[in-house]
Enzyme design. Sequence first.
Site, PDB file in Angstrom:
ATOM      1  N   CYS A 105       0.845  -1.190   0.069  1.00  0.00           N
ATOM      2  CA  CYS A 105      -0.060   0.040   0.203  1.00  0.00           C
ATOM      3  C   CYS A 105       0.908   1.290   0.129  1.00  0.00           C
ATOM      4  O   CYS A 105       0.286   2.437  -0.475  1.00  0.00           O
ATOM      5  CB  CYS A 105      -1.054  -0.074   1.336  1.00  0.00           C
ATOM      6  SG  CYS A 105      -1.466  -1.696   1.818  1.00  0.00           S
ATOM      7  N   THR A 192       9.042  -0.286   4.073  1.00  0.00           N
ATOM      8  CA  THR A 192       8.374  -1.623   3.993  1.00  0.00           C
ATOM      9  C   THR A 192       8.279  -2.339   2.817  1.00  0.00           C
ATOM     10  O   THR A 192       7.993  -1.921   1.803  1.00  0.00           O
ATOM     11  CB  THR A 192       6.838  -1.098   4.432  1.00  0.00           C
ATOM     12  OG1 THR A 192       6.764  -0.364   5.770  1.00  0.00           O
ATOM     13  CG2 THR A 192       6.027  -2.422   4.684  1.00  0.00           C
ATOM     14  N   GLU A 257      11.028  -4.563   6.896  1.00  0.00           N
ATOM     15  CA  GLU A 257      11.349  -3.336   6.538  1.00  0.00           C
ATOM     16  C   GLU A 257      12.871  -3.258   6.426  1.00  0.00           C
ATOM     17  O   GLU A 257      13.603  -4.015   7.085  1.00  0.00           O
ATOM     18  CB  GLU A 257      11.196  -2.315   7.980  1.00  0.00           C
ATOM     19  CG  GLU A 257       9.641  -1.825   7.937  1.00  0.00           C
ATOM     20  CD  GLU A 257       8.543  -2.580   8.291  1.00  0.00           C
ATOM     21  OE1 GLU A 257       8.805  -3.689   8.969  1.00  0.00           O
ATOM     22  OE2 GLU A 257       7.444  -2.849   7.755  1.00  0.00           O
ATOM     23  N   HIS A 292      -1.899   7.299   3.584  1.00  0.00           N
ATOM     24  CA  HIS A 292      -1.567   6.143   4.269  1.00  0.00           C
ATOM     25  C   HIS A 292      -2.142   5.934   5.541  1.00  0.00           C
ATOM     26  O   HIS A 292      -2.463   4.884   6.240  1.00  0.00           O
ATOM     27  CB  HIS A 292       0.062   6.117   4.432  1.00  0.00           C
ATOM     28  CG  HIS A 292       0.564   4.568   4.473  1.00  0.00           C
ATOM     29  ND1 HIS A 292       0.503   3.707   3.364  1.00  0.00           N
ATOM     30  CD2 HIS A 292       0.900   3.842   5.533  1.00  0.00           C
ATOM     31  CE1 HIS A 292       0.749   2.575   3.929  1.00  0.00           C
ATOM     32  NE2 HIS A 292       1.287   2.565   4.905  1.00  0.00           N
ATOM     33  N   TYR A 296      -4.816   2.705   7.336  1.00  0.00           N
ATOM     34  CA  TYR A 296      -4.803   1.668   8.629  1.00  0.00           C
ATOM     35  C   TYR A 296      -6.206   1.516   9.169  1.00  0.00           C
ATOM     36  O   TYR A 296      -6.282   0.375   9.868  1.00  0.00           O
ATOM     37  CB  TYR A 296      -3.922   2.753   9.497  1.00  0.00           C
ATOM     38  CG  TYR A 296      -2.553   2.478   9.418  1.00  0.00           C
ATOM     39  CD1 TYR A 296      -2.044   2.334   8.179  1.00  0.00           C
ATOM     40  CD2 TYR A 296      -1.569   2.700  10.501  1.00  0.00           C
ATOM     41  CE1 TYR A 296      -0.335   2.133   8.254  1.00  0.00           C
ATOM     42  CE2 TYR A 296      -0.369   2.444  10.429  1.00  0.00           C
ATOM     43  CZ  TYR A 296       0.424   2.434   9.108  1.00  0.00           C
ATOM     44  OH  TYR A 296       1.590   2.276   9.261  1.00  0.00           O
ATOM     45  N   CYS A 299      -6.576  -2.174   7.276  1.00  0.00           N
ATOM     46  CA  CYS A 299      -5.450  -3.194   7.681  1.00  0.00           C
ATOM     47  C   CYS A 299      -5.613  -3.538   9.281  1.00  0.00           C
ATOM     48  O   CYS A 299      -5.254  -4.643   9.442  1.00  0.00           O
ATOM     49  CB  CYS A 299      -4.010  -3.093   7.106  1.00  0.00           C
ATOM     50  SG  CYS A 299      -3.188  -1.761   7.752  1.00  0.00           S
TER      51      CYS A 299
HETATM   52 FE1  SF4 Z   1      -0.467  -1.773   3.902  1.00  0.00          FE
HETATM   53 FE2  SF4 Z   1      -1.248  -1.499   6.531  1.00  0.00          FE
HETATM   54 FE3  SF4 Z   1       1.213  -2.573   5.756  1.00  0.00          FE
HETATM   55 FE4  SF4 Z   1       0.599   0.090   5.629  1.00  0.00          FE
HETATM   56  S1  SF4 Z   1       0.779  -1.027   7.350  1.00  0.00           S
HETATM   57  S2  SF4 Z   1       1.547  -1.180   3.744  1.00  0.00           S
HETATM   58  S3  SF4 Z   1      -1.688   0.318   4.910  1.00  0.00           S
HETATM   59  S4  SF4 Z   1      -0.821  -3.351   5.221  1.00  0.00           S
END
Ligand code: SF4
Length: 513
Positions: A105, A192, A257, A292, A296, A299
Amino acid sequence: MTVRRPEEYLEAIKVRHKAEIYVMGQEVKDVTTNPFLKPSVMAFKATYDAAWDEDTKELARVWSPFINEEVNRFNHIHRSPEDLAAKVKLLRKISHKIGACFQRCVGFDALNTLWIMTNIMAQKGKTEPKERFVEYLKTVQKKDLALAGAMTDAKGIRTLKPSQQPNKDAYVRVKEVRSDGIIVSGAKANITGVAASEEIVALPTRAMGPEDQDYAVAFAVPTDTEGIKIVVGRQLNDARRFENGEIDGLPYYYNHEGLVIFDDVFVPMERVFLLRDWEYTSQLVEVFASFHRQGYGGCKAGLGDIIIGATYNLAKQIGIEKASHVQDKLNEEIFLTETMYAAGIAASLNAVQPCPNCWWVNPMQANVTKHLVTRFPSQITQLAIDVAGGILGTAPSEWDLKNPKLKELLAKYLQGIEGFTAEDRLRMVRLVENVSLGVAFMIESVHGAGSPAAQRIMFSRLYDLNYAEEVAKRLAGMKNNAKFSTNAEPWRPSETEKLVKEVPTKRQEQKSK
Ligand code: SF4
């Protein structure tokens, strides 16, 4: 090929020829088989699976006007508030299958941020960045590429601006401009999913002034590029992945990460979208962060569902699921989870339109969403720990359970209600441990998409305290200047909306109707 098969994604990232990727001091060539990275690759792959799985393909596939074909939503430019809500729903659903962050994402949000920013720049007379970006976007959509978004810089001394840092590379910078491209140097931290990506889309991490113009750069490069070095970070319980187990380490899905070092990397000019354009950096950061933060709500709600389900099951395994204090804790977990989700959906359906054909989340509600996420996952986890009992921190290993000398004894002493085995108990305890205490639910929830203080800064920028004060003074019978706005919310326009104020925003359009 436009909606790529998951196997094609795996094949594409398998071998790195130019970039260097390090895990615990060792260089990794095949990220798809490395025991540390494989769970992360499988989590990233879930975004490709989603476009083919019957229960998600409606959400995960969407038509793109840029290439006139169906594309994976993770490479889509939002075309409506409903598109933004579909993102949140898709994220909640994929979380159910992964139990970790699936990492794609950030690149998705970086694409949408660049679409908005290059449109705004075009409106202000600078059209080249938009032309370059649209060509890049078409390639990404046609090939269904796996993008990592790279925002956070190494930052050095936090009180100093990029140009004041003793280490000139504390923020990623343009070191040289050539006729055919630029040389960039510096590092992006906490990126990430980067080792599982095919492309890195780099954006500036903070507002810049004219003195910082060399740091005001946005670009895209293939991950497998000469000069890119990725140092993957360690995580709680990560060594369990090397044990070849099937219970203890949640071995199949996890996120990672990495520190991404750009060691004099050449970026062709057609992949450069901001070049010393410092005057757009404040808005760019605001647009990306809000995108972003909205996500959240999906997810993390999905991870909340997993913890709720696990809490309920663990209560059943020991026969306490009907106890009123357990039901109360489950209801509290549901309330906390649904509140995060509701905020993410509100931030989507109350979207704003900073330019024609651009859809951005509601900045206030996106920041509220993320701020809830900085608190609620730890509360949900605390409730799960409460119900699960001390076994969460003391359970034997799967290797004890598999030891013929211990097997029967552990079956006898770990079992509660008949019908659930000792292995069931251990599996569920490990799930709670790996999901709730892992990076995605506990640490990323606090610091991902900006630490809590960053959302509070946004609240004070966006909320009109003076308006609220005048309303209160009027009701208190004090001298006041209350002039009621037609808007229900005492909100001020964001930096981005201010920048484009000559172009009507959705809010303004609605107001004028
Ligand atoms: Fe996607 Fe959530 Fe990971 Fe961010 S924290 S990349 S919104 S799954």
